[in-house]
Motif scaffolding. Structure first.
Motif, PDB file in Angstrom:
ATOM      1  N   MET B   1       0.834  -1.212   0.000  1.00  0.00           N
ATOM      2  CA  MET B   1       0.000   0.000   0.000  1.00  0.00           C
ATOM      3  C   MET B   1       0.865   1.257   0.000  1.00  0.00           C
ATOM      4  O   MET B   1       0.643   2.176  -0.765  1.00  0.00           O
ATOM      5  N   ARG B   2       1.898   1.261   0.896  1.00  0.00           N
ATOM      6  CA  ARG B   2       2.823   2.398   0.941  1.00  0.00           C
ATOM      7  C   ARG B   2       3.531   2.545  -0.396  1.00  0.00           C
ATOM      8  O   ARG B   2       3.771   3.650  -0.842  1.00  0.00           O
ATOM      9  N   LEU B   3       3.847   1.382  -0.992  1.00  0.00           N
ATOM     10  CA  LEU B   3       4.565   1.395  -2.275  1.00  0.00           C
ATOM     11  C   LEU B   3       3.708   2.054  -3.351  1.00  0.00           C
ATOM     12  O   LEU B   3       4.192   2.882  -4.134  1.00  0.00           O
ATOM     13  N   VAL B   4       2.401   1.696  -3.359  1.00  0.00           N
ATOM     14  CA  VAL B   4       1.492   2.279  -4.338  1.00  0.00           C
ATOM     15  C   VAL B   4       1.435   3.800  -4.180  1.00  0.00           C
ATOM     16  O   VAL B   4       1.516   4.548  -5.155  1.00  0.00           O
ATOM     17  N   LEU B   5       1.344   4.246  -2.906  1.00  0.00           N
ATOM     18  CA  LEU B   5       1.323   5.687  -2.631  1.00  0.00           C
ATOM     19  C   LEU B   5       2.592   6.362  -3.123  1.00  0.00           C
ATOM     20  O   LEU B   5       2.555   7.421  -3.754  1.00  0.00           O
ATOM     21  N   LEU B   6       3.718   5.688  -2.862  1.00  0.00           N
ATOM     22  CA  LEU B   6       5.020   6.213  -3.272  1.00  0.00           C
ATOM     23  C   LEU B   6       5.079   6.350  -4.787  1.00  0.00           C
ATOM     24  O   LEU B   6       5.493   7.382  -5.321  1.00  0.00           O
ATOM     25  N   ILE B   7       4.608   5.302  -5.489  1.00  0.00           N
ATOM     26  CA  ILE B   7       4.636   5.314  -6.961  1.00  0.00           C
ATOM     27  C   ILE B   7       3.785   6.463  -7.490  1.00  0.00           C
ATOM     28  O   ILE B   7       4.197   7.214  -8.361  1.00  0.00           O
ATOM     29  N   PHE B   8       2.575   6.625  -6.899  1.00  0.00           N
ATOM     30  CA  PHE B   8       1.696   7.668  -7.436  1.00  0.00           C
ATOM     31  C   PHE B   8       2.154   9.071  -7.070  1.00  0.00           C
ATOM     32  O   PHE B   8       1.925  10.007  -7.839  1.00  0.00           O
ATOM     33  N   SER B   9       2.823   9.219  -5.914  1.00  0.00           N
ATOM     34  CA  SER B   9       3.339  10.567  -5.634  1.00  0.00           C
ATOM     35  C   SER B   9       4.522  10.879  -6.548  1.00  0.00           C
ATOM     36  O   SER B   9       4.702  12.030  -6.957  1.00  0.00           O
ATOM     37  N   PHE B  10       5.286   9.841  -6.907  1.00  0.00           N
ATOM     38  CA  PHE B  10       6.356  10.038  -7.895  1.00  0.00           C
ATOM     39  C   PHE B  10       5.753  10.444  -9.246  1.00  0.00           C
ATOM     40  O   PHE B  10       6.219  11.386  -9.896  1.00  0.00           O
ATOM     41  N   CYS B  11       4.690   9.725  -9.672  1.00  0.00           N
ATOM     42  CA  CYS B  11       4.022  10.028 -10.940  1.00  0.00           C
ATOM     43  C   CYS B  11       3.501  11.460 -10.943  1.00  0.00           C
ATOM     44  O   CYS B  11       3.617  12.179 -11.939  1.00  0.00           O
ATOM     45  N   ASP B  12       2.909  11.844  -9.799  1.00  0.00           N
ATOM     46  CA  ASP B  12       2.346  13.187  -9.680  1.00  0.00           C
ATOM     47  C   ASP B  12       3.441  14.246  -9.836  1.00  0.00           C
ATOM     48  O   ASP B  12       3.270  15.231 -10.554  1.00  0.00           O
ATOM     49  N   TRP B  13       4.587  13.996  -9.160  1.00  0.00           N
ATOM     50  CA  TRP B  13       5.717  14.920  -9.290  1.00  0.00           C
ATOM     51  C   TRP B  13       6.216  14.944 -10.735  1.00  0.00           C
ATOM     52  O   TRP B  13       6.415  16.013 -11.309  1.00  0.00           O
ATOM     53  N   LEU B  14       6.355  13.741 -11.316  1.00  0.00           N
ATOM     54  CA  LEU B  14       6.927  13.625 -12.663  1.00  0.00           C
ATOM     55  C   LEU B  14       6.101  14.382 -13.695  1.00  0.00           C
ATOM     56  O   LEU B  14       6.635  15.115 -14.533  1.00  0.00           O
ATOM     57  N   GLN B  15       4.772  14.237 -13.623  1.00  0.00           N
ATOM     58  CA  GLN B  15       3.950  14.867 -14.670  1.00  0.00           C
ATOM     59  C   GLN B  15       3.778  16.379 -14.474  1.00  0.00           C
ATOM     60  O   GLN B  15       3.236  17.048 -15.333  1.00  0.00           O
ATOM     61  N   ARG B  16       4.293  16.902 -13.340  1.00  0.00           N
ATOM     62  CA  ARG B  16       4.293  18.354 -13.142  1.00  0.00           C
ATOM     63  C   ARG B  16       5.608  18.997 -13.580  1.00  0.00           C
ATOM     64  O   ARG B  16       5.712  20.222 -13.571  1.00  0.00           O
ATOM     65  N   THR B  17       6.617  18.179 -13.895  1.00  0.00           N
ATOM     66  CA  THR B  17       7.912  18.746 -14.296  1.00  0.00           C
ATOM     67  C   THR B  17       7.767  19.498 -15.619  1.00  0.00           C
ATOM     68  O   THR B  17       6.869  19.198 -16.412  1.00  0.00           O
ATOM     69  N   PRO B  18       8.645  20.482 -15.866  1.00  0.00           N
ATOM     70  CA  PRO B  18       8.576  21.248 -17.125  1.00  0.00           C
ATOM     71  C   PRO B  18       8.690  20.344 -18.357  1.00  0.00           C
ATOM     72  O   PRO B  18       8.026  20.603 -19.368  1.00  0.00           O
ATOM     73  N   VAL B  19       9.521  19.288 -18.268  1.00  0.00           N
ATOM     74  CA  VAL B  19       9.678  18.379 -19.403  1.00  0.00           C
ATOM     75  C   VAL B  19       8.346  17.723 -19.744  1.00  0.00           C
ATOM     76  O   VAL B  19       7.940  17.650 -20.910  1.00  0.00           O
ATOM     77  N   ALA B  20       7.625  17.278 -18.695  1.00  0.00           N
ATOM     78  CA  ALA B  20       6.332  16.630 -18.904  1.00  0.00           C
ATOM     79  C   ALA B  20       5.325  17.603 -19.518  1.00  0.00           C
ATOM     80  O   ALA B  20       4.580  17.238 -20.430  1.00  0.00           O
ATOM     81  N   SER B  21       5.323  18.856 -19.026  1.00  0.00           N
ATOM     82  CA  SER B  21       4.398  19.854 -19.591  1.00  0.00           C
ATOM     83  C   SER B  21       4.706  20.074 -21.059  1.00  0.00           C
ATOM     84  O   SER B  21       3.800  20.212 -21.883  1.00  0.00           O
ATOM     85  N   TYR B  22       6.014  20.113 -21.366  1.00  0.00           N
ATOM     86  CA  TYR B  22       6.406  20.307 -22.757  1.00  0.00           C
ATOM     87  C   TYR B  22       5.935  19.139 -23.628  1.00  0.00           C
ATOM     88  O   TYR B  22       5.421  19.353 -24.726  1.00  0.00           O
ATOM     89  N   MET B  23       6.070  17.922 -23.104  1.00  0.00           N
ATOM     90  CA  MET B  23       5.623  16.731 -23.839  1.00  0.00           C
ATOM     91  C   MET B  23       4.129  16.794 -24.143  1.00  0.00           C
ATOM     92  O   MET B  23       3.671  16.333 -25.178  1.00  0.00           O
ATOM     93  N   ARG B  24       3.362  17.384 -23.209  1.00  0.00           N
ATOM     94  CA  ARG B  24       1.912  17.505 -23.429  1.00  0.00           C
ATOM     95  C   ARG B  24       1.568  18.667 -24.356  1.00  0.00           C
ATOM     96  O   ARG B  24       0.690  18.546 -25.203  1.00  0.00           O
ATOM     97  N   ALA B  25       2.280  19.785 -24.168  1.00  0.00           N
ATOM     98  CA  ALA B  25       1.881  21.007 -24.869  1.00  0.00           C
ATOM     99  C   ALA B  25       2.323  21.012 -26.328  1.00  0.00           C
ATOM    100  O   ALA B  25       1.607  21.513 -27.187  1.00  0.00           O
ATOM    101  N   SER B  26       3.499  20.460 -26.615  1.00  0.00           N
ATOM    102  CA  SER B  26       4.031  20.540 -27.967  1.00  0.00           C
ATOM    103  C   SER B  26       3.328  19.561 -28.904  1.00  0.00           C
ATOM    104  O   SER B  26       3.056  18.416 -28.535  1.00  0.00           O
TER     105      SER B  26
END
Lengths: 164, 180
Positions: B1-26
């Motif tokens: 359960m903790r692992l799942v939370l850890l994975i999703f908080s990592f995902c949440d951080w990752l998709q907020r990075t500028p690189v991720a925004s660029y991947m979506r916007a471009s």
């Protein structure tokens, strides 16, 4: 000029095309086979291209490598043509008007001409190639063009999904 | 359960990075990275591992010593794999939580892990004694097994990648449809 657009409209009105559109898994399944076709076709032509450019397999004579690799390239091309036709048929008129698709077809013709030209040019001098590790400038250019064209074809293919 | 939370908080951080925004916007970024994932990743990785697998299984290139073929092909497989990881991470970052929440994504990662384990076990056991069977037209059972398993696993990874793309596209399409 034959009327391609009305042919496309006829094609997408066939029951086969309707089945391709309506099925949830059929289109992605054919796309997956198309992807395996890329691996076979681009993989085998790239090996030959890199050899022509002098990057790899210097110990293998070009004609010997070509004999080994080209059946896989043709197999891949056959898979691509067949699966590509079904992918096209599903939305024929949309794809026909798609700029990425038109660019892809143009690049395909160029890749074919490049291969044909190289084949005609080298088949006469093939005997001199046997046992040679370095390649002439014309072979390096042909290899680079082929590699660049196949890259453009794959990228354009992917872009079809993103252009209206 | 903790692992799942850890994975999703990592995902949440990752998709907020500028690189991720660029991947979506471009318009060009995602399809171009996708193409490179196939061209510079899939093609060398699958071609190199398939040729080696075929030799190990005894299906082809029987006149080439296994160790010579492995030395020639493994750098291409590793280069392809590295490009797969980098471009894959970029694609994943664009909608990390969405990818991670599909059933296909963990399955794909599991298959990659299995393919790696298969290669590692082979290198540590049968390949240790390669000098004894280097020129054998049909390698020993351990090598044939590793070859066939590798071929099946890497092919399945490619299929899962395609299915993952469709699964996430369907999720996105459904969201857009409901948001109308």
């Amino acid at each position: 000029m034959p009327d391609f657009l009305s042919w496309c409209q006829w094609l997408e009105s066939t029951p086969m095309s309707a089945t391709l559109r309506d099925s949830l898994w059929l289109f992605p399944a054919i796309e997956t086979v198309h992807l395996f076709g890329i691996v076979a076709l681009v993989g085998s032509t790239s090996i030959l291209d890199l050899r022509l450019m002098g990057f790899t397999l210097a110990g293998t004579p070009v004609p010997k490598l070509a004999r080994r690799v080209l059946p896989w390239a043709w197999l891949g091309f056959g898979i691509q043509a067949a699966t590509g036709f079904f992918l096209f048929a599903a939305e024929a008129s949309r794809v026909y008007l798609n700029p990425a698709f038109r660019f892809k077809m143009l690049m395909l013709v160029a890749a074919g001409l490049n291969a044909l030209l190289f084949h005609v040019m080298t088949s006469r001098s093939a005997a001199q190639w046997e046992g040679r590790s370095t390649t002439p400038m014309s072979a390096k250019i042909a290899g680079l063009s082929s590699l660049a064209l196949w890259f453009a074809i794959v990228i354009a293919g992917r872009m079809i999904a993103y252009f209206e | 359960m903790r692992l799942v939370l850890l994975i999703f908080s990592f995902c949440d951080w990752l998709q907020r990075t500028p690189v991720a925004s660029y991947m979506r916007a471009s318009f060009w970024a995602f399809p171009l990275v996708e193409s490179l994932h196939i061209l510079c990743g899939n093609v060398p990785l699958l071609v190199a591992t398939s040729i080696l697998s075929a030799r190990l299984a005894g299906w082809g290139l029987r006149e080439v010593p296994v160790s010579k073929l492995a030395r020639g092909l493994l750098p291409w497989a590793w280069t392809g794999f590295l490009i797969q990881v980098i471009t894959g991470l970029l694609l994943f970052s664009s909608a990390a939580a969405k990818y991670a929440s599909t059933r296909i994504f963990p399955l794909k990662m599991l298959l990659i892990l299995l393919a790696g384990t298969n290669a590692l076990i082979f290198m540590r056991t049968t390949y240790r004694r390669v000098a004894a069977w280097d020129t054998a037209e049909v390698p020993p059972l351990g090598a044939r097994f590793a070859g066939v398993v590798s071929l099946l696993l890497w092919s399945s990874v490619l299929v899962m990648g395609r299915v993952l793309n469709s699964a996430v596209s369907l999720v996105v399409a459904a969201h857009l449809w409901f948001a109308r």
